[in-house]
Design a protein around this motif. Structure first.
Motif, mmCIF file in Angstrom:
data_model
loop_
_atom_site.group_PDB
_atom_site.id
_atom_site.type_symbol
_atom_site.label_atom_id
_atom_site.label_comp_id
_atom_site.label_asym_id
_atom_site.label_seq_id
_atom_site.Cartn_x
_atom_site.Cartn_y
_atom_site.Cartn_z
ATOM 1 N N CYS A 43 0.863 -1.176 0.000
ATOM 2 C CA CYS A 43 0.000 0.000 0.000
ATOM 3 C C CYS A 43 0.894 1.218 0.000
ATOM 4 O O CYS A 43 2.105 1.121 0.241
ATOM 5 C CB CYS A 43 -0.929 0.028 1.224
ATOM 6 S SG CYS A 43 -0.090 0.345 2.794
ATOM 7 N N LEU A 44 0.307 2.376 -0.270
ATOM 8 C CA LEU A 44 1.055 3.635 -0.278
ATOM 9 C C LEU A 44 0.358 4.655 0.592
ATOM 10 O O LEU A 44 -0.876 4.689 0.672
ATOM 11 C CB LEU A 44 1.161 4.196 -1.701
ATOM 12 C CG LEU A 44 1.917 3.377 -2.744
ATOM 13 C CD1 LEU A 44 1.859 4.100 -4.089
ATOM 14 C CD2 LEU A 44 3.355 3.138 -2.333
ATOM 15 N N LEU A 45 1.164 5.490 1.235
ATOM 16 C CA LEU A 45 0.671 6.668 1.940
ATOM 17 C C LEU A 45 1.460 7.875 1.461
ATOM 18 O O LEU A 45 2.697 7.814 1.381
ATOM 19 C CB LEU A 45 0.862 6.562 3.460
ATOM 20 C CG LEU A 45 -0.153 5.760 4.262
ATOM 21 C CD1 LEU A 45 0.023 4.267 4.018
ATOM 22 C CD2 LEU A 45 -0.014 6.071 5.753
ATOM 23 N N ILE A 46 0.758 8.954 1.122
ATOM 24 C CA ILE A 46 1.399 10.248 0.908
ATOM 25 C C ILE A 46 1.377 10.939 2.265
ATOM 26 O O ILE A 46 0.305 11.256 2.783
ATOM 27 C CB ILE A 46 0.654 11.089 -0.140
ATOM 28 C CG1 ILE A 46 0.548 10.340 -1.468
ATOM 29 C CG2 ILE A 46 1.348 12.437 -0.342
ATOM 30 C CD1 ILE A 46 -0.350 11.027 -2.491
ATOM 31 N N CYS A 47 2.546 11.157 2.848
ATOM 32 C CA CYS A 47 2.624 11.609 4.245
ATOM 33 C C CYS A 47 2.489 13.120 4.372
ATOM 34 O O CYS A 47 3.327 13.811 4.988
ATOM 35 C CB CYS A 47 3.933 11.123 4.871
ATOM 36 S SG CYS A 47 4.106 9.347 4.890
ATOM 37 N N THR A 48 1.439 13.639 3.790
ATOM 38 C CA THR A 48 1.132 15.064 3.826
ATOM 39 C C THR A 48 -0.297 15.237 3.344
ATOM 40 O O THR A 48 -0.743 14.502 2.452
ATOM 41 C CB THR A 48 2.083 15.885 2.941
ATOM 42 O OG1 THR A 48 1.522 17.172 2.673
ATOM 43 C CG2 THR A 48 2.332 15.222 1.606
ATOM 44 N N ASN A 49 -1.013 16.187 3.922
ATOM 45 C CA ASN A 49 -2.385 16.455 3.472
ATOM 46 C C ASN A 49 -2.403 17.199 2.137
ATOM 47 O O ASN A 49 -3.151 16.832 1.221
ATOM 48 C CB ASN A 49 -3.126 17.291 4.518
ATOM 49 C CG ASN A 49 -3.536 16.489 5.731
ATOM 50 O OD1 ASN A 49 -4.610 15.906 5.787
ATOM 51 N ND2 ASN A 49 -2.667 16.465 6.734
ATOM 52 N N THR A 50 -1.591 18.233 2.014
ATOM 53 C CA THR A 50 -1.642 19.088 0.826
ATOM 54 C C THR A 50 -1.452 18.298 -0.464
ATOM 55 O O THR A 50 -2.174 18.510 -1.449
ATOM 56 C CB THR A 50 -0.581 20.194 0.918
ATOM 57 O OG1 THR A 50 -0.884 21.044 2.029
ATOM 58 C CG2 THR A 50 -0.532 21.023 -0.355
ATOM 59 N N MET A 51 -0.495 17.377 -0.468
ATOM 60 C CA MET A 51 -0.199 16.659 -1.697
ATOM 61 C C MET A 51 -1.249 15.606 -2.049
ATOM 62 O O MET A 51 -1.172 14.972 -3.100
ATOM 63 C CB MET A 51 1.198 16.054 -1.631
ATOM 64 C CG MET A 51 2.306 17.108 -1.490
ATOM 65 S SD MET A 51 2.248 18.414 -2.742
ATOM 66 C CE MET A 51 2.952 17.543 -4.145
ATOM 67 N N HIS A 52 -2.270 15.461 -1.188
ATOM 68 C CA HIS A 52 -3.419 14.636 -1.589
ATOM 69 C C HIS A 52 -4.243 15.315 -2.672
ATOM 70 O O HIS A 52 -5.158 14.691 -3.225
ATOM 71 C CB HIS A 52 -4.270 14.261 -0.375
ATOM 72 C CG HIS A 52 -3.738 13.066 0.340
ATOM 73 N ND1 HIS A 52 -2.619 13.124 1.141
ATOM 74 C CD2 HIS A 52 -4.154 11.763 0.359
ATOM 75 C CE1 HIS A 52 -2.378 11.911 1.630
ATOM 76 N NE2 HIS A 52 -3.288 11.071 1.161
#
Length: 238
Positions: free
Chosen positions: A78-87
């Motif tokens: 799985c992947l997580l983008i560890c920032t809200n903005t870059m979602h």
């Protein structure tokens, strides 16, 4: 245990919180010497911020998509983008890979729905507060109508503290007081909770700084990754 892939470094201050939280949760749930199976790619944040400021979201999406493909190839489940903005670019990253991307809004919204929160105050970067990608997902998928600080000056202060202080490892009592005041005004606006919608905000303030219930997107996102990693089936992300 499934392997968690972290797209980090935005900023590394909060990515370190992700790494610690994920491993603490695995140890708490499994005991003993257990820790998480994690792959991480941590970027040079200055290069990402330059793309944000230039409005070059196409290039930014390409950077994150390439990283996502690399993590998948290395064995991430799985992947997580560890920032809200870059979602803002989450759909682009998901299209680039075949493993699930665990969306930070979904992880944050789940306990909001459980607690019947309807009108949370969203504190985040200007991108996240002022553009639609975050609040629209809360609204359209979960029926949650997030509000933001009323004035541009307030939103600017929240944003500037994130980039100018927290992302640089600077924590000021004066900024904590400003955030406390913004949360108090949010309650006066009718907010029934606060979302820490930037992964660094928890470095500055916490539940003790407001009488509204706090939902920290960093912890909630990290915990969702642990749920996925330790699940016996893929049902959680179906």
């Amino acid at each position: 245990m499934r392997t968690i892939g972290l797209i980090g470094g935005m900023s590394w201050e909060s990515t370190a919180v992700y790494y610690r939280r994920i491993n603490e949760q695995v140890r708490e749930r499994l005991g003993g010497l257990h820790s998480a199976d994690v792959l991480m790619r941590s970027v040079d944040f200055d290069a990402i911020v330059a793309l944000q400021r230039a409005g070059d979201w196409v290039q930014a999406a390409q950077v994150l998509a390439d990283i996502g493909r690399g993590l998948e190839k290395a064995g991430a489940d799985c992947l997580l983008i560890c920032t809200n903005t870059m979602h803002k670019l989450a759909d682009d990253v998901q299209r680039a890979v075949s493993v699930p991307l665990l969306h930070i809004v979904d992880a944050t919204a789940a306990p909001l729905k459980e607690k019947r929160i309807a009108r949370p105050l969203l504190l985040a970067t200007r991108f996240t507060m002022e553009e639609e990608f975050y609040r629209a997902r809360l609204r359209n998928r979960f029926g949650i109508e997030a509000i933001v600080p009323e004035t541009s000056d307030e939103r600017g202060m929240v944003h500037d503290v994130i980039f100018g202080e927290l992302c640089c490892g600077v924590v000021k009592d004066s900024s904590r007081e400003k955030y406390r005041a913004v949360m108090a005004r949010g309650k006066a606006q009718g907010a029934d909770a606060v979302i820490f919608g930037c992964t660094e905000i928890g470095l500055l303030v916490g539940q003790d700084d407001t009488d509204l219930p706090v939902f920290d997107s960093t912890f909630l996102h990290a915990d969702a990754a642990v749920d996925f990693a330790l699940a016996k089936s893929a049902a959680l992300v179906a």
